[in-house]
Structure formats: structure tokens, C-alpha cells
Design an enzyme around this catalytic site. Structure first.
Site, PDB file in Angstrom:
ATOM      1  N   GLU A 330       4.367  -5.219  -1.962  1.00 57.19           N
ATOM      2  CA  GLU A 330       3.608  -6.271  -1.265  1.00 57.19           C
ATOM      3  C   GLU A 330       3.123  -7.343  -2.248  1.00 57.19           C
ATOM      4  O   GLU A 330       1.939  -7.691  -2.300  1.00 57.19           O
ATOM      5  CB  GLU A 330       2.431  -5.690  -0.473  1.00 57.19           C
ATOM      6  N   ASP A 479       5.880   2.708  -2.014  1.00 55.61           N
ATOM      7  CA  ASP A 479       5.074   3.008  -0.837  1.00 55.61           C
ATOM      8  C   ASP A 479       6.063   3.470   0.228  1.00 55.61           C
ATOM      9  O   ASP A 479       6.778   2.665   0.823  1.00 55.61           O
ATOM     10  CB  ASP A 479       4.322   1.754  -0.391  1.00 55.61           C
ATOM     11  N   ASN A 481       5.319   5.145   2.989  1.00 58.55           N
ATOM     12  CA  ASN A 481       4.717   5.164   4.324  1.00 58.55           C
ATOM     13  C   ASN A 481       4.938   6.489   5.055  1.00 58.55           C
ATOM     14  O   ASN A 481       5.016   6.526   6.291  1.00 58.55           O
ATOM     15  CB  ASN A 481       5.259   3.994   5.168  1.00 58.55           C
TER      16      ASN A 481
END
Length: 589
Positions: A330, A479, A481
């Protein structure tokens, strides 16, 4: 061309007060003993530029390289004559002209080795380094292709205790050779001055530092900072720049959630230990949405979600980990270019960025240049690779049995960043490591999509290692998730709950095999790496091959008490809704 060259020689960044012509001239005179004329002339370019200060005014000339020298000298002389004529006319209008005043034409010539350079010589040959431009009784030392800052900016937000990392790019020079001097103004800066009322005034300055990065102290609060920086290439220098901060240093948030962790990472690791960091830093495009402010993070003070504020925390946190390999998710493109790259470069790291298709954020991986060099990159977009690379044909065939699932998988712009790094350890020449970084599909009901994405990623990584660097250990960060079963167990059975995570319409029961043996989560499985109101869970991992690498140290995560002191993340003391994973790894013998 003109815009590029002008930017290279006369910088006026929107976020700073740039040096005046007088400062520019004075800096050059101090450097070489006389006024300087900076010439930029590169083979293959039709134009060259000549930049110097004359009578307090900065002159910037763009000329053809194949033009005779005499035309340039005549242009300079004619320019002086026009200025004198204007001055004479102005005096006449004011009734100050003296009878018989007749300005003498200025003698303009170029000398080299004490001899006058023929005016028939072409510009590309005439303007040699070390020649002397004489304009009247003023002489200029010609610096051809001198080290020059093409970009020089200070960040807008300055906070006590947080590193100030200027954004600098140098042409014909080496950033590591450049000289830096930091100053603090002697009188406190008022808010009215931030709007430009006193931008041209010199309030007096006291030297406070001499490194590329400066960490303001509490004594700097309410004062502006100034950076004087001289571009260099070895001992050869160029025109200095003076950058003055737009605003004053402000007080920081006090103790941050990561400060205690820095006690474990105070020094850069010694070979053969490598410190790895994985961190979702929360993209600004997500932090600034109405959903984020009113639903996801309503407990977070609005100012603490602002990008300038969060960037200060992110840079301090990352710098304090002293990582050798840093995988970030991100990452806004602008943050990578304007903030992270200059900051981490100052701390000895180079970076590579992979933006998501049709997005403004992506993945960034940094590596310590004293320990590693980049051999090659093998990035892919997972959905695109699934349909275009024959190595995924079997998986594509299985996914295609459910058109709804296939459509959802192909709509995702999820990327995989892959770097092949070689170590600079002379004791183990040729040692390499494959570093992968990803951020899988985020939706809570998207477990089936994530399984397919992970299958593509592992197949690609296996292929890259076997084809490009057989035997190279893999470090896989990101990440995810989810709890990535495929990585830790190397197989996902048909009855796994994730295959039906989005309902019967997209259910796809199949056995999914990993293309690599089971991997080890270097940091184990913490209770959570993401903690927001209404959810907490372990989403972030650093995976390694246990037969190739071993864990030396896992940097403790903040305690639950520390995290819940601020109710949830992000907070005024932590810039993201995720917590960074940090561990020290070592190659097995």
C-alpha cells in the site's frame, strides 16, 4: 529540452525558498575563487546551456552546440549594452542623466590557458572545463557538466524527534559525496511568515548539523530550518543550493508505538545476518476516504490521518529498524518518489516500485546497497500471468470450471514483486536471495480468490528460481489478508473452507498443490498484525525456506496494552492499521 535544462540549473521547488542569484554567485565564488559559469553540454543533445550571474541577475542561455563561439559572446555583450541603455533611459526620465555619459561596450571573451579562444570554434568544443569567461572586468571560471542538483526540496511537515530527509537528485555527481550543513533560524518563525511575508528576509542562522539527514530536537520547535548543500563528484563540486523550510518545526506526538521496538534494532546487522521488514503502511488514497474517516477509523484524530503527519512517523519507524530488506505494501506512488526514496536512500537503501494496474498504490521493496546488489526483477500481475503464461495452464483449466470465480480472479490487479539480489559478502561470493512481496485480495469473503492468487505466485516463484537462480533461498513477504495455508502446508484440500468463502455460486472445490515445499513463518503467527475497531487478526507474514535459512531474532510486537492504549490503529502514535513484522535471518551453512 529548455524546461529540463532550466530545472537542472535554476530550481524553484514549490515547497521551499530557493537560493537567490546573489547566494548562488557567492557560493560558487567561495568554491572556486571567482565567479562561475556553469555549462551543461552532453553528446547527442543539440543544445547546451550557459548559466552565470551578471550584475546581480542570473543569466541562463540556451544555445546550439554547433554554433560559433563568437555569436554567444556577441549576445552577452549586446545584452549588457541593452541593460545599460535601459538604465540610461530611466535616469533621463528621472532627470538624473549627466551630460556626456556614454557607456563603454563591455569586452566579452573566452580564455583557455591564458589564450583567447577563437570565435570561430563551435560551442561544443569552445566551452571547456577550466576555461575563463571574461565579461568586462569580471572573470568567470567555466565549469562544464559540474555536479548539479536537478531536484532539491525539503518536506513540508517537520516534527521534533523525526528525521528530516531532503529530496535530492544530482546530475554529474554522487549523492554520497555531497556536503550538507543544517541551520536553525535565530528568531522563532511566526505563522504569518509561512505565507511568504518574510520569505526574502534573512533572520540569521545557527549551524546545527552536517549530515544529509537532520533530526530536529525540542530546541528547534517554532524555528525554521535551512539546508545548504553542495553537489559533488569526489572532490569536484558544483553550485550550492540553499533550502529553507516553509514552516517551523512542530512538536511530535511523544512516545510512538514502535519506539520500544527500536531498542532491539539499534544497529545494522553484521554478516551473515540479514534483517527483514514487512509492512503495510496504509495508502493515503485509502486513509482519506469518507469511509475511513467515519467508519473504519473514526477513533483516530483527523490530523493523524493526514499524509504529511503519517509520513513523519513512517520514515522514523523504518529508519529505526535498520532493515536490510524492507517489503512495503500500500505504497502511494507519490509517497514512494517524494518521501520514501529520499529518506531510505539517506539511510543506505535502494528501492524498486511496482504500481498496481489502474491504481495509484503498489508494492515497494528496498535493500541495503552495502550488502546487496539487484541482479534482476521478475514482477507479474497475477491475473494476467494466469491467462498468459503456459506454466499456469493446469490451474487456469481448474479455475475455468467456475466462470463466476474466474471472472472475479481476472478482475483483480493484484501484483507480485520479485527481486533477485546478490550479496556483497566477499567471504561468500555468489550468494543470492530471491525476495518476493505481495498484497493479496482484501475482501473478507475472497478466500477462494486468494487461494488462486497464491497458487499463481508460488508457481511463478518456483519457475524464476529454477530458471534463473537454482538453489537460491526464497524470502516471501506480504499482506496476505488471510492465514496462507498453501505456503505453510504446501497443499489445500478440496474441502477447505476458503473454496466456498464467497457462497455456492463461486464455490470451486479442488486440490491445490504448492510449487515449493512448505515454508516457515519467520515471525510465527502473532495474535494480530492488523488491529482496528471491530477486527483484529494476523494478516502479515515473512515466509522463509527452513532448509535454507534460519531465524536468529524476532523483534517483539507492541504489547496488547500498548496497542489498546490508543483504542485501535492507526493512531496519533502509529501511522498504519497494520504492525510491521521485523526479524533477523541467517543463511544455513
Amino acid at each position: 529540452m529548455l524546461n529540463h535544462l532550466s530545472a537542472a540549473l535554476t530550481l524553484f521547488p514549490r515547497r521551499l525558498v530557493a537560493s537567490s542569484p546573489r547566494t548562488f554567485s557567492g557560493a560558487l565564488r567561495r568554491f572556486c575563487g571567482m565567479e562561475a559559469a556553469v555549462v551543461r553540454c552532453l553528446p547527442g543533445e543539440p543544445k547546451l546551456t550557459i548559466s552565470f550571474c551578471l550584475q546581480g541577475s542570473h543569466k541562463h542561455m540556451l544555445r546550439d552546440q554547433d554554433e560559433p563561439l563568437g555569436k554567444v559572446l556577441a549576445r552577452i555583450s549586446n545584452g549588457i549594452a541593452k541593460n545599460q541603455a535601459k538604465a540610461k533611459k530611466s535616469k533621463k526620465n528621472r532627470g538624473q542623466e549627466q551630460p556626456g555619459e556614454a557607456p563603454e561596450p563591455a569586452v566579452v571573451k573566452l580564455l583557455y590557458g591564458g589564450e583567447e579562444v577563437p570565435e570561430t570554434l563551435l560551442n561544443a568544443e569552445a566551452w571547456r572545463d577550466g576555461s575563463v569567461l571574461q565579461v568586462g572586468d569580471v572573470q568567470y571560471s567555466v565549469q562544464r557538466n559540474a555536479p548539479t542538483f536537478t531536484t532539491a526540496e525539503l518536506p513540508v511537515s517537520l516534527m521534533a524527534g523525526f528525521p528530516v530527509c531532503p529530496k535530492l537528485e544530482v546530475e554529474f555527481g554522487n549523492l554520497q559525496d555531497c556536503e550538507f550543513t543544517w541551520f536553525r533560524e535565530t528568531c522563532p518563525h511566526t505563522r504569518s511568515e509561512a505565507h511568504g511575508e518574510a520569505s526574502g528576509q534573512d533572520s540569521g542562522w545557527t549551524q546545527v548539523g552536517c549530515e544529509q539527514v537532520y533530526v530536529p530536537s525540542n530546541q528547534d520547535i517554532s524555528f525554521r530550518l535551512k539546508l545548504s548543500c553542495t553537489p559533488k563528484d569526489g572532490s569536484r563540486g558544483g553550485p550550492a543550493k540553499e533550502l529553507v523550510s516553509v514552516g517551523a518545526v512542530e512538536a511530535g506526538p511523544g512516545v510512538c508505538l514502535f519506539d520500544n521496538r527500536h531498542a532491539f534494532t539499534a544497529k545494522v546487522t553484521d554478516w551473515p545476518t540479514v534483517r527483514v521488514v514487512s509492512y503495510n503502511i496504509l495508502a493515503d488514497i485509502y486513509a482519506q476516504t469518507d469511509l475511513s474517516k467515519t467508519v473504519l477509523y473514526p477513533y483516530c484524530a483527523p490530523y493523524a490521518l493526514q499524509l504529511d503527519y503519517r509520513q513523519n512517523l513512517i520514515k522514523k519507524e523504518l529508519a529505526g529498524y535498520n532493515g536490510d530488506i524492507i517489503c512495503l505494501q500500500e505504497v502511494d506512488k507519490g509517497v514512494y518518489v517524494d518521501s520514501l526514496t529520499p529518506a531510505l536512500d539517506a539511510f543506505g537503501l535502494d528501492g524498486v516500485f511496482r504500481v498496481k494496474e489502474k491504481q495509484h498504490e503498489g508494492l515497494a521493496t528496498f535493500y541495503r546497497r552495502s550488502k546487496f546488489q539487484l541482479l534482476s526483477s521478475h514482477d507479474i500481475m497475477l491475473s494476467e500471468a494466469l491467462t498468459s503464461d503456459p506454466i499456469h495452464a493446469e490451474l487456469l483449466k481448474k479455475v475455468s470450471t467456475n466462470s463466476a470465480l474466474k471472472t472475479k480472479v481476472l478482475q483483480r490487479s493484484t501484483s507480485l514483486q520479485v527481486l533477485l539480489l546478490a550479496t556483497k559478502d566477499l567471504r561468500k561470493p555468489g550468494r543470492r536471495v530471491c525476495v518476493a512481496n505481495t498484497h493479496l485480495y482484501w475482501h473478507p469473503k475472497g478466500g477462494n480468490v486468494r487461494l488462486v492468487q497464491m497458487g499463481v505466485a508460488l508457481k511463478h516463484l518456483s519457475h524464476v528460481i529454477s530458471e534463473v537462480a537454482p538453489g537460491t533461498p526464497l524470502v516471501f513477504c506480504g499482506d496476505f489478508n488471510s492465514t496462507p495455508t498453501l505456503l505453510s502446508e504446501a497443499v489445500v484440500p478440496p474441502q477447505h473452507a476458503d473454496w466456498s468463502s464467497s457462497g455456492p455460486e463461486e464455490s470451486c472445490s479442488m486440490e491445490l498443490l504448492s510449487a515449493v515445499p512448505p515454508l516457515l513463518s519467520a515471525c510465527g503467527q502473532p495474535a494480530y498484525t492488523n488491529y482496528v475497531r471491530g477486527f483484529h487478526g494476523c494478516l502479515d507474514y515473512i515466509f522463509i525456506q527452513p532448509d535454507r535459512m534460519q531465524v536468529e531474532q524476532v523483534i517483539p510486537l507492541p504489547s496488547h496494552e500498548e496497542v489498546t492504549t490508543y483504542e485501535a490503529l492507526p493512531s496519533v502514535a502509529h501511522p498504519s492499521d497494520h504492525i510491521a513484522l521485523v526479524c533477523d535471518l541467517r543463511w544455513k551453512p
